[in-house]
Design a protein around this motif. Sequence first.
Motif, PDB file in Angstrom:
ATOM      1  N   GLU A   1      -3.384   8.484  -7.753  1.00  0.00           N
ATOM      2  CA  GLU A   1      -2.350   7.441  -7.842  1.00  0.00           C
ATOM      3  C   GLU A   1      -2.160   6.904  -6.433  1.00  0.00           C
ATOM      4  O   GLU A   1      -1.181   7.226  -5.748  1.00  0.00           O
ATOM      5  N   PRO A   2      -3.084   6.083  -5.952  1.00  0.00           N
ATOM      6  CA  PRO A   2      -3.125   5.726  -4.532  1.00  0.00           C
ATOM      7  C   PRO A   2      -1.900   4.996  -4.012  1.00  0.00           C
ATOM      8  O   PRO A   2      -1.619   5.061  -2.804  1.00  0.00           O
ATOM      9  N   ASP A   3      -1.168   4.317  -4.885  1.00  0.00           N
ATOM     10  CA  ASP A   3       0.004   3.615  -4.378  1.00  0.00           C
ATOM     11  C   ASP A   3       1.137   4.569  -4.019  1.00  0.00           C
ATOM     12  O   ASP A   3       2.122   4.162  -3.399  1.00  0.00           O
ATOM     13  N   LEU A   4       1.015   5.863  -4.379  1.00  0.00           N
ATOM     14  CA  LEU A   4       2.029   6.852  -3.996  1.00  0.00           C
ATOM     15  C   LEU A   4       1.716   7.482  -2.647  1.00  0.00           C
ATOM     16  O   LEU A   4       2.508   8.287  -2.148  1.00  0.00           O
ATOM     17  N   VAL A   5       0.591   7.114  -2.063  1.00  0.00           N
ATOM     18  CA  VAL A   5       0.177   7.643  -0.759  1.00  0.00           C
ATOM     19  C   VAL A   5       0.340   6.552   0.288  1.00  0.00           C
ATOM     20  O   VAL A   5      -0.113   5.422   0.103  1.00  0.00           O
ATOM     21  N   LEU A   6       0.977   6.887   1.392  1.00  0.00           N
ATOM     22  CA  LEU A   6       1.216   5.913   2.452  1.00  0.00           C
ATOM     23  C   LEU A   6      -0.093   5.580   3.163  1.00  0.00           C
ATOM     24  O   LEU A   6      -0.825   6.482   3.582  1.00  0.00           O
ATOM     25  N   VAL A   7      -0.382   4.285   3.292  1.00  0.00           N
ATOM     26  CA  VAL A   7      -1.624   3.847   3.933  1.00  0.00           C
ATOM     27  C   VAL A   7      -1.316   2.797   5.000  1.00  0.00           C
ATOM     28  O   VAL A   7      -0.256   2.173   4.993  1.00  0.00           O
ATOM     29  N   ASP A   8      -2.292   2.621   5.907  1.00  0.00           N
ATOM     30  CA  ASP A   8      -2.157   1.593   6.930  1.00  0.00           C
ATOM     31  C   ASP A   8      -2.691   0.266   6.403  1.00  0.00           C
ATOM     32  O   ASP A   8      -3.052   0.135   5.223  1.00  0.00           O
ATOM     33  N   ALA A   9      -2.794  -0.752   7.281  1.00  0.00           N
ATOM     34  CA  ALA A   9      -3.212  -2.087   6.853  1.00  0.00           C
ATOM     35  C   ALA A   9      -4.625  -2.101   6.294  1.00  0.00           C
ATOM     36  O   ALA A   9      -4.971  -2.960   5.472  1.00  0.00           O
TER      37      ALA A   9
END
Length: 290
Positions: free
Chosen positions: A107-115
């Motif tokens: 569920e990648p949108d639950l993981v904080l990512v950079d630009a």
Amino acid sequence: MPRTSPAPVRLLALLGVLALGATLAGCSTFPTPPTTQRAVPTSSAAAGAFPGDLVFDYQLGGGYEPAPGVGGVARDSTDTPAPELYSICYVNGFQSQPADRDAWLAEPDLVLVDAAGTPIIDENWPDELIFDASTDDRRARIAERVGASITACATAGFDAVEIDNLDSFTRSDGRLTVDDAVALATRYADIAHDAGLLIGQKNTGELGTRGRDEVGFDFAVAEECQRFDECASYTDVYGDAVVDIEYTDDLRGTFADVCADPQVPFSTILRDRDLAPAGDPDHVFEACAL
């Protein structure tokens, strides 16, 4: 878990895997917390007040028979409570456990990512992913999954839960705020209280009274508050309901000096940095009150 650098505080879960909501039955969607300060539901009716007159042992490196005079323990959520002792359950609530990495990336949108879409991680613990608690929808979904571990602590017989990495917003490159952390912590507090558990603030003394008054935290677990001269940031809010862990490799003077410091709470203990279980040659446990 042991701090590795000065404030902001940083903890590591040495053992344990968070139970995922998808693998546990009975998970529910939790209500959206209001944006204004609310009347905090306390858990005193269900679980009683936190026993600030007990000595606690910090056993996240593996449970073992506590020393004579110990009245409470903190153990990982995959461990078992100590029979007849007050037991605190450790849950990593704002970052993932290493073994859960792929499950959270599903569920990648639950993981904080950079630009660039690369996960933002704590440089001290690169196997942990920071949860993206920036929206209410994401907080609800994160809380549903982590909440399964909280309720499992209650089912296992723990009396309270401590939620790790409350300060992950400080490692988010500005993408998360303290308000995001408070909002997610509030969901965890509601889940814990509904399950009959007290819930503890882990470090992050700069939160002040917000942890008690907005989130609903019942007590605090602080690491090295004497070393960093910050014990009052916890005891001024929670009184005697504070557990402090100092570590052998970073003492200011001797442990006797620590215990003589009037700022330390009643349950101030000394542990080895790796929290080795009793019987291990590196194991250290001492308590000011014993």
